[in-house]
Design a protein around this motif. Structure first.
Motif, short mmCIF file in Angstrom:
data_model
loop_
_atom_site.label_atom_id
_atom_site.label_comp_id
_atom_site.label_asym_id
_atom_site.label_seq_id
_atom_site.Cartn_x
_atom_site.Cartn_y
_atom_site.Cartn_z
N THR A 124 0.83 -1.21 0.00
CA THR A 124 0.00 0.00 0.00
C THR A 124 0.86 1.25 0.00
OG1 THR A 124 -1.72 -1.20 1.19
CG2 THR A 124 -1.86 1.20 1.21
N TYR A 125 1.91 1.25 0.81
CA TYR A 125 2.81 2.41 0.86
C TYR A 125 3.52 2.60 -0.48
CZ TYR A 125 6.49 5.60 2.18
OH TYR A 125 7.34 6.69 2.24
N GLU A 126 3.95 1.51 -1.10
CA GLU A 126 4.63 1.62 -2.39
C GLU A 126 3.70 2.21 -3.46
OE1 GLU A 126 6.87 -1.21 -5.67
OE2 GLU A 126 5.88 -2.12 -3.96
N THR A 127 2.46 1.76 -3.47
CA THR A 127 1.49 2.32 -4.41
C THR A 127 1.27 3.81 -4.15
OG1 THR A 127 0.39 0.18 -4.57
CG2 THR A 127 -0.87 2.10 -5.29
N HIS A 128 1.13 4.18 -2.90
CA HIS A 128 0.96 5.59 -2.53
C HIS A 128 2.19 6.39 -2.95
CE1 HIS A 128 0.24 9.17 -0.14
NE2 HIS A 128 1.42 8.99 0.43
N PHE A 129 3.37 5.87 -2.70
CA PHE A 129 4.62 6.57 -2.99
C PHE A 129 4.79 6.81 -4.49
CE2 PHE A 129 9.19 6.88 -3.70
CZ PHE A 129 9.60 7.71 -2.66
N LEU B 6 -5.63 5.98 4.13
CA LEU B 6 -5.10 4.65 3.84
C LEU B 6 -4.48 4.09 5.11
CD1 LEU B 6 -3.29 5.33 0.46
CD2 LEU B 6 -5.52 4.29 0.81
N LEU B 7 -4.52 2.80 5.26
CA LEU B 7 -3.91 2.09 6.38
C LEU B 7 -4.40 2.62 7.72
CD1 LEU B 7 -0.28 1.75 5.02
CD2 LEU B 7 -2.07 0.01 5.09
N ILE C 164 -1.76 7.18 6.38
CA ILE C 164 -1.47 7.91 5.15
C ILE C 164 -2.75 8.60 4.71
CG2 ILE C 164 -0.78 7.70 2.74
CD1 ILE C 164 0.77 5.21 3.49
N HIS C 165 -2.64 9.86 4.31
CA HIS C 165 -3.77 10.63 3.80
C HIS C 165 -3.48 11.02 2.35
CE1 HIS C 165 -5.04 10.95 7.94
NE2 HIS C 165 -3.90 11.56 8.26
#
Length: 93
Positions: free
Chosen positions: A43-48, A81-82, A86-87
Motif C-alpha cells: 500500500t505504501y509503495e502504491t501511494h509513494f 489509507l492504512l 497515510i492521507h
C-alpha cells in the motif's frame, strides 16, 4: 552487499526510500505478522509511486503526470489509507 567502489552513491536512493518508509509508516504502525507487513508495504509503495509528490519531479508523482494548477474554488477530499496513517488528497470539480 557492499557498495561498489565505482559508484559510491549506489545505495543513496534505496536508503532514502527505506528511511521515508520507516519515518512515515513503520514508526506509526504495529505490524502483526509477515502477511500484514507485505500488505502495508504494498500500500505504501502504491501511494509513494502514484500519489505522493516529489520535489525532484516538480511536485509530480513518478507514475503520474504533473498536476494541473490549483483553482481555489474546487473542493478537496481526503482519503485515508492504512487506518489513517497515510492521507491522500484530491480535488473534486
Amino acid at each position: 552487499m557492499p557498495t561498489p567502489v565505482q559508484a559510491p552513491r549506489a545505495n543513496a536512493y534505496i536508503e532514502r526510500w527505506i528511511g521515508g518508509c520507516r519515518r512515515e509508516l513503520l514508526d506509526r504502525t504495529l505490524i502483526v505478522n509477515a502477511r500484514h507487513l507485505r500488505h502495508v508495504l504494498a500500500t505504501y509503495e502504491t501511494h509513494f509511486n502514484t500519489h505522493r509528490p516529489h520535489r525532484a519531479l516538480s511536485q509530480a508523482a513518478p507514475l503520474r503526470p504533473l498536476p494541473d494548477p490549483v483553482d481555489l474554488d474546487d473542493k478537496v477530499t481526503r482519503r485515508d489509507l492504512l487506518g489513517g496513517v497515510i492521507h491522500e488528497y484530491t480535488q473534486v470539480a
